[in-house]
Motif scaffolding. Structure first.
Motif, PDB file in Angstrom:
ATOM      1  N   ASP A 135       0.824  -1.210   0.000  1.00 41.39           N
ATOM      2  CA  ASP A 135       0.000   0.000   0.000  1.00 41.39           C
ATOM      3  C   ASP A 135       0.863   1.268   0.000  1.00 41.39           C
ATOM      4  OD1 ASP A 135      -2.317  -1.497  -0.031  1.00 41.39           O
ATOM      5  OD2 ASP A 135      -2.555  -1.463   2.155  1.00 41.39           O
ATOM      6  N   ARG A 136       1.943   1.254   0.755  1.00 39.56           N
ATOM      7  CA  ARG A 136       2.815   2.433   0.812  1.00 39.56           C
ATOM      8  C   ARG A 136       3.511   2.653  -0.524  1.00 39.56           C
ATOM      9  NH1 ARG A 136       8.177   3.719   2.924  1.00 39.56           N
ATOM     10  NH2 ARG A 136       8.524   1.566   3.578  1.00 39.56           N
ATOM     11  N   LEU A 137       3.971   1.579  -1.146  1.00 37.01           N
ATOM     12  CA  LEU A 137       4.606   1.701  -2.458  1.00 37.01           C
ATOM     13  C   LEU A 137       3.615   2.231  -3.488  1.00 37.01           C
ATOM     14  CD1 LEU A 137       6.844   1.312  -4.519  1.00 37.01           C
ATOM     15  CD2 LEU A 137       6.275  -1.129  -4.598  1.00 37.01           C
ATOM     16  N   ASP A 138       2.395   1.687  -3.493  1.00 36.17           N
ATOM     17  CA  ASP A 138       1.387   2.144  -4.448  1.00 36.17           C
ATOM     18  C   ASP A 138       1.004   3.601  -4.204  1.00 36.17           C
ATOM     19  OD1 ASP A 138       1.123  -0.056  -6.085  1.00 36.17           O
ATOM     20  OD2 ASP A 138      -0.394  -1.016  -4.826  1.00 36.17           O
ATOM     21  N   ALA A 144       3.528  10.220  -7.302  1.00 37.12           N
ATOM     22  CA  ALA A 144       4.554  10.593  -8.276  1.00 37.12           C
ATOM     23  C   ALA A 144       3.999  10.668  -9.695  1.00 37.12           C
ATOM     24  CB  ALA A 144       5.709   9.602  -8.214  1.00 37.12           C
ATOM     25  N   LEU A 145       2.946   9.887  -9.978  1.00 38.05           N
ATOM     26  CA  LEU A 145       2.369   9.837 -11.322  1.00 38.05           C
ATOM     27  C   LEU A 145       1.151  10.750 -11.477  1.00 38.05           C
ATOM     28  CD1 LEU A 145       2.565   5.983 -11.893  1.00 38.05           C
ATOM     29  CD2 LEU A 145       3.986   7.727 -12.993  1.00 38.05           C
ATOM     30  N   ALA A 146       0.839  11.514 -10.441  1.00 38.54           N
ATOM     31  CA  ALA A 146      -0.382  12.332 -10.467  1.00 38.54           C
ATOM     32  C   ALA A 146      -0.366  13.349 -11.596  1.00 38.54           C
ATOM     33  CB  ALA A 146      -0.562  13.034  -9.120  1.00 38.54           C
ATOM     34  N   HIS A 147       0.822  13.803 -11.997  1.00 39.05           N
ATOM     35  CA  HIS A 147       0.917  14.834 -13.039  1.00 39.05           C
ATOM     36  C   HIS A 147       1.037  14.237 -14.439  1.00 39.05           C
ATOM     37  CE1 HIS A 147       5.058  13.606 -12.407  1.00 39.05           C
ATOM     38  NE2 HIS A 147       5.372  14.177 -13.550  1.00 39.05           N
ATOM     39  N   THR A 171       8.234   7.041 -18.889  1.00 35.19           N
ATOM     40  CA  THR A 171       7.734   7.723 -17.687  1.00 35.19           C
ATOM     41  C   THR A 171       8.596   7.348 -16.490  1.00 35.19           C
ATOM     42  OG1 THR A 171       5.467   7.729 -18.528  1.00 35.19           O
ATOM     43  CG2 THR A 171       5.752   8.010 -16.158  1.00 35.19           C
ATOM     44  N   VAL A 172       8.976   8.339 -15.714  1.00 34.49           N
ATOM     45  CA  VAL A 172       9.790   8.104 -14.512  1.00 34.49           C
ATOM     46  C   VAL A 172       9.034   8.628 -13.302  1.00 34.49           C
ATOM     47  CG1 VAL A 172      11.980   8.539 -13.342  1.00 34.49           C
ATOM     48  CG2 VAL A 172      11.919   8.296 -15.833  1.00 34.49           C
TER      49      VAL A 172
END
Length: 295
Positions: A135-138, A144-147, A171-172
């Protein structure tokens, strides 16, 4: 962890053998020195117990120092100042930031090995950096991918396991916080058959986007990465030696525009060593360093 990788036992035996050999040599040297020093102490050594213990400790430390892992290749570049290190060992014990490859869906759940193999770098990331807390990793990946706008979205009927959003290759997602960032980079596409695949152009493009992210977030730091691309479908015609050169060439080519990071460490699995020609890699990096110096 490293012992579970193929070939690690061989490396471990070699390191242990070197430690024992150098320690024994040191003991031999101490014994010879003792024979010459004996006449200087006709009444015997002062505090012989402490002298013996100290000599043993020095010999063990010397053996450990001589048997320590050393870089296979180390090349320093000028204009810009940066260092490339190729070594065998444990990626997660390397100093600095980490690079971990992901597929375009940024799947994280192992799904009994059908999505993420238990010995993969990504699985080790979950275990060793996140203590198995999926859950923490996700949550960090989502932030980080919100943008980033997903390229497409799969139907659950077409992709029965894992995540559905697909992100553009290259994508990074930068996870964590300094001084131990994780650059999660998507350089492969996960098919509907749950097989990850990538091509040379995809990997080259993904590496360029990775260097851009490293330049923004870790220019003055050290970055460690595995031999990305090894074992992927459609990349099987490239052996480990060719993949390593591809990564090195990408890094050096991008460095012509300016320093990306202070140091890049490529950490090989012990199983990869048999397929990498260290002298040729050293010569390859040396020739590129001369080319940059002569610009």
């Amino acid at each position: 962890m490293i012992r579970r990788l193929p070939g690690a036992a061989r490396v471990s035996r070699r390191t242990t053998g070197a430690f024992l050999r150098h320690t024994a040599t040191a003991f031999g040297g101490v014994a010879v020195a003792g024979q010459f020093a004996g006449p200087l102490f006709p009444r015997g050594l002062p505090a012989p117990g402490w002298v013996t213990a100290g000599s043993a400790a020095v010999c063990v430390l010397w053996g450990a120092y001589r048997a320590r892992p050393v870089p296979l290749v180390r090349q320093e570049f000028r204009r810009p100042d940066t260092t490339v290190v190729v070594e065998a060992g444990d990626l997660f014990a390397a100093p600095g930031h980490l690079v971990v490859g992901f597929c375009d869906t940024f799947d994280t759940a192992p799904a009994d090995g059908r999505l993420i193999h238990e010995d993969s770098v990504q699985a080790q990331l979950l275990r060793r950096r996140y203590d198995g807390d999926l859950d923490r990793l996700d949550a960090e990946l989502s932030a980080a991918l919100a943008h980033v706008v997903p390229q497409s979205r799969e139907l659950r009927a077409d992709k029965p396991l894992g995540k559905l959003d697909r992100y553009p290759l290259g994508t990074v997602a930068v996870l964590g916080a300094p001084p131990r960032l994780v650059f999660a980079t998507a350089y492969s596409r996960l098919g509907r058959d749950l097989v990850a695949s990538s091509g040379v152009e995809d990997l080259w493009f993904g590496l360029n986007r990775l260097w851009d992210a490293v330049d923004r977030r870790a220019r003055t730091d050290s970055v460690a990465m595995p031999l990305v691309g090894s074992g992927l479908a459609r990349m099987d015609y490239l052996d480990q030696d060719s993949l390593l050169r591809l990564i090195l060439m990408s890094f050096v080519a991008r460095s012509r525009e300016g320093a990306i990071c202070r140091e890049l460490r490529i950490v090989l699995r012990p199983a990869d060593l048999a397929n990498v020609s260290v002298p040729e890699v050293r010569a390859f990096l040396g020739s590129m360093a001369e080319g940059l110096a002569g610009r």
